[in-house]
Design an enzyme around this catalytic site. Structure first.
Site, mmCIF file in Angstrom:
data_model
loop_
_atom_site.group_PDB
_atom_site.id
_atom_site.type_symbol
_atom_site.label_atom_id
_atom_site.label_comp_id
_atom_site.label_asym_id
_atom_site.label_seq_id
_atom_site.Cartn_x
_atom_site.Cartn_y
_atom_site.Cartn_z
ATOM 1 N N THR A 1 0.818 -1.215 0.000
ATOM 2 C CA THR A 1 0.000 0.000 0.000
ATOM 3 C C THR A 1 0.850 1.263 0.000
ATOM 4 O O THR A 1 0.361 2.338 -0.319
ATOM 5 C CB THR A 1 -0.933 0.025 1.225
ATOM 6 O OG1 THR A 1 -0.140 -0.114 2.419
ATOM 7 C CG2 THR A 1 -1.949 -1.098 1.164
ATOM 8 N N SER B 1 8.898 5.041 5.463
ATOM 9 C CA SER B 1 8.002 5.610 6.470
ATOM 10 C C SER B 1 8.611 5.451 7.867
ATOM 11 O O SER B 1 9.760 5.819 8.093
ATOM 12 C CB SER B 1 6.614 4.970 6.363
ATOM 13 O OG SER B 1 5.687 5.606 7.201
ATOM 14 N N HIS B 2 7.862 4.886 8.791
ATOM 15 C CA HIS B 2 8.305 4.788 10.185
ATOM 16 C C HIS B 2 9.103 3.524 10.453
ATOM 17 O O HIS B 2 9.481 3.251 11.585
ATOM 18 C CB HIS B 2 7.092 4.808 11.100
ATOM 19 C CG HIS B 2 6.174 3.631 10.898
ATOM 20 N ND1 HIS B 2 5.435 3.468 9.744
ATOM 21 C CD2 HIS B 2 5.895 2.545 11.668
ATOM 22 C CE1 HIS B 2 4.732 2.355 9.823
ATOM 23 N NE2 HIS B 2 5.001 1.767 10.981
ATOM 24 N N LYS C 1 8.306 4.844 -3.103
ATOM 25 C CA LYS C 1 6.917 4.893 -3.556
ATOM 26 C C LYS C 1 6.780 5.886 -4.704
ATOM 27 O O LYS C 1 7.503 6.872 -4.787
ATOM 28 C CB LYS C 1 5.974 5.244 -2.409
ATOM 29 C CG LYS C 1 6.338 6.473 -1.591
ATOM 30 C CD LYS C 1 5.451 6.578 -0.358
ATOM 31 C CE LYS C 1 5.875 7.739 0.542
ATOM 32 N NZ LYS C 1 5.055 7.834 1.769
ATOM 33 N N ARG D 1 2.957 11.068 8.723
ATOM 34 C CA ARG D 1 2.136 10.684 9.874
ATOM 35 C C ARG D 1 2.316 11.684 11.012
ATOM 36 O O ARG D 1 3.316 12.406 11.069
ATOM 37 C CB ARG D 1 2.515 9.284 10.360
ATOM 38 C CG ARG D 1 2.312 8.209 9.316
ATOM 39 C CD ARG D 1 2.536 6.836 9.914
ATOM 40 N NE ARG D 1 2.488 5.802 8.886
ATOM 41 C CZ ARG D 1 2.114 4.548 9.118
ATOM 42 N NH1 ARG D 1 1.757 4.173 10.324
ATOM 43 N NH2 ARG D 1 2.103 3.665 8.141
#
Length: 550
Positions: free
Chosen positions: A45, A148-149, A158, A311
């Site tokens: 995703t 990301s994290h 991405k 985020r």
């Protein structure tokens, strides 16, 4: 998460427990085996993720993905500039150099930070949309290099097409298939020039990303109100791509804000470990956020971002770290009451695993609610058109419209969600936790949790395509089941699992893409005992449906 919390959770790890960055960088150049599925390109995703140590994020993968993106752009007629972003993970710099070598060799007009600094995901989305506004041809797209994290040993990449948000499965499937074919063909057909030549290439342009994004923030958040109220703000970029953006934001808008940590270290040794003893820059985890939570009394409100700043984690003086679902409800309730420029038809977008308190907020506001599968890509069209005023997911990712009702970003933006917490505090005189408390006093106080249960690969495959007819149980935690869903009610797309609801609670179950477990999301509007009963029934119901109680 699991119920087994590591003794290292919430603590800084000793030097010997941190990632060996030199070894990681060396491993980047090792060759994956294309016959091994775990070593192939796989877009989830949020793009392709992996680690050089496990031969799942290596130079070969990035060369192939970059060439595949070039070929995809040609096939789709995308011939505008490509905005390239990068976060502070160790492998990100390696991947940045690799993709630039390929993009320059293929004649792709690539836009990089003017100081070769970090560039957050929302900044790339904002840049794409800003450039494409009013254009019918020559549109831009983008790539963000970030896992990301994820832990420090991981890498990620991405692709964001011209709509500015995460690519859909048609695009990622095409890129994935082509990349794996290139790797299997021993990288034949890949165009590449040395990095130093690529940097000087006519196809690579330097750009001041910071100024444009920072200047536009007043169009989406009431920065004047925050400054006028003198709200004291603590900001922790968690050593990520947002770091270089916050001082310019503070200076431009005269905020009473403090950047509590300016450390950048590819080992992320300044972080406290997550629940399992691993370092993650997860701003929704109380263990990873222990340092900022410990400063809660120093500020009216504080917030952090993960490494690509898509985020948010909100820390309030009155309540500490807010559960992401609680803040999504708070943000949507506040925004729709304080954005007169938004259309009366603008709805709230949420994922199927987000809290039902958001449903109750939508009903209270008289706004539509659109429930979609997991993945921010499902919100892109609604944010572009203004059909969604606010869109968010339980994993602490969200975005919302500009104050005039036009699109801001079509990817998650943790920066504006953090600044919104300060706006809420400035405009209401109370922090977001207090705001949420008033919501629950009126709408009910949910208990929400996510846990994992074991499942084999075969069982996960069954769960992913489970139909409502395969669940024969009539009750959930003593209440009649009111709905069994395997498609999202907002758009009819498959949710990759199942969601079961009753009057006072629900659960959803989805297979993990990386581990031999499935995820159980559950919520009760009664109490903790009822939540536990829902979780137990979820294990029993799903276990029976997939062949063996998990």
């Amino acid at each position: 998460m699991s119920n087994d919390v590591s003794p290292f959770a919430g603590k800084r790890l000793e030097q010997g427990m941190l990632v060996d960055v030199a070894a990681l960088n060396n491993a980047y150049f090792e060759q994956p085996d294309p016959s091994q599925r775990s070593q192939q390109v796989a877009f989830g995703t949020s793009g392709h993720r992996g680690s050089a140590f496990s031969l799942s994020f290596n130079e070969a993968h990035i060369l192939a993905i970059a060439q595949a993106i070039c070929l995809y752009r040609q096939a789709q007629g995308i011939d505008g500039p490509l905005f390239l972003g990068i976060d502070s993970h160790a492998l990100s710099r390696n991947a940045f150099e690799t993709v630039l070598e390929v993009f320059a060799a293929n004649g792709v007009a690539t836009v990089i930070d003017d100081k070769l600094g970090f560039t957050p995901t929302p900044v790339i989305s904002h840049a794409i949309l800003t450039y494409n506004r009013g254009r019918t041809s020559g549109k831009a797209d983008g790539v963000v290099i970030s896992p990301s994290h994820n832990p420090p040993a991981d890498g990620g990449l991405k692709y964001n097409p011209p709509h500015g948000g995460p690519a859909d499965t048609d695009a990622t499937g095409w890129i994935e298939k082509k990349a794996n074919a290139l790797i299997a063909d021993k990288l034949a057909g890949i165009s590449r020039i040395p990095y130093e030549r690529a940097l000087k290439s006519e196809h690579v342009r330097r750009h001041d990303y910071i100024s444009g994004y920072v200047a536009d923030l007043a169009d989406v958040v009431d920065m004047e109100a925050i400054a006028r109220a003198g709200v004291s703000i603590g900001i922790d970029p968690l050593g990520g791509a947002g770091l270089d953006y916050y001082q310019p934001i503070i200076d431009r808008y005269g905020l009473n804000a403090t950047i509590v940590s300016t450390e950048v270290d590819p080992t992320f040794g300044f972080m406290t470990a997550d629940w399992d003893g691993k370092i993650r820059m997860d701003c929704s985890s109380p263990y990873a956020m222990a340092s900022l939570i410990g400063m809660r009394d120093k500020f009216d409100v504080a917030f952090a971002n993960d490494t690509d700043a898509d985020r948010h984690g909100i820390v309030t003086r009155s309540g500490g770290l807010m559960n992401p679902n609680h803040y999504l409800a708070t943000a949507s309730a506040y925004l729709f009451a304080n954005r007169p420029g938004w259309s009366r038809d603008a709805a709230i977008g949420k994922t199927v695993v987000s809290s039902a308190i958001i449903d109750r907020v939508a009903a209270k506001l008289g706004r539509g609610l659109v429930e979609v599968p997991v993945g921010f890509k499902w919100f892109v069209d609604g944010l572009i058109s203004g059909a969604f005023g606010f869109a968010g997911e339980e994993s602490a990712g969200a975005s919302f419209l500009r104050r005039d009702g036009t699109v801001w970003t079509t990817d998650k933006d943790g920066i504006i969600l953090g600044l919104l917490a300060a706006e809420i505090t400035a405009k209401t005189g109370a922090d977001p936790s207090v705001f949420y408390g008033k919501l629950t006093a009126e709408l009910g106080n949910p208990r929400y949790a996510r846990v994992d249960a074991p499942a084999t690969s075969a069982q996960k495959a069954i769960l992913k395509t489970l139909s409502a007819e395969q669940i024969t149980t009539k009750e959930l935690a003593g209440q009649p089941i009111t709905a069994i869903l395997n498609e999202a009610p907002g758009n009819g797309a498959a949710i990759g699992g199942v969601k079961v609801t009753a009057a006072d609670g629900w659960f959803a179950a989805r297979p993990s893409g990386t581990e031999e477990v499935y995820k159980i999301y559950a919520e009760s509007f009664r109490d903790e005992a009822h939540l536990a009963a829902i979780q137990e029934d979820a294990r029993r119901i799903v276990g029976a449906a997939i062949g063996g109680v998990a």
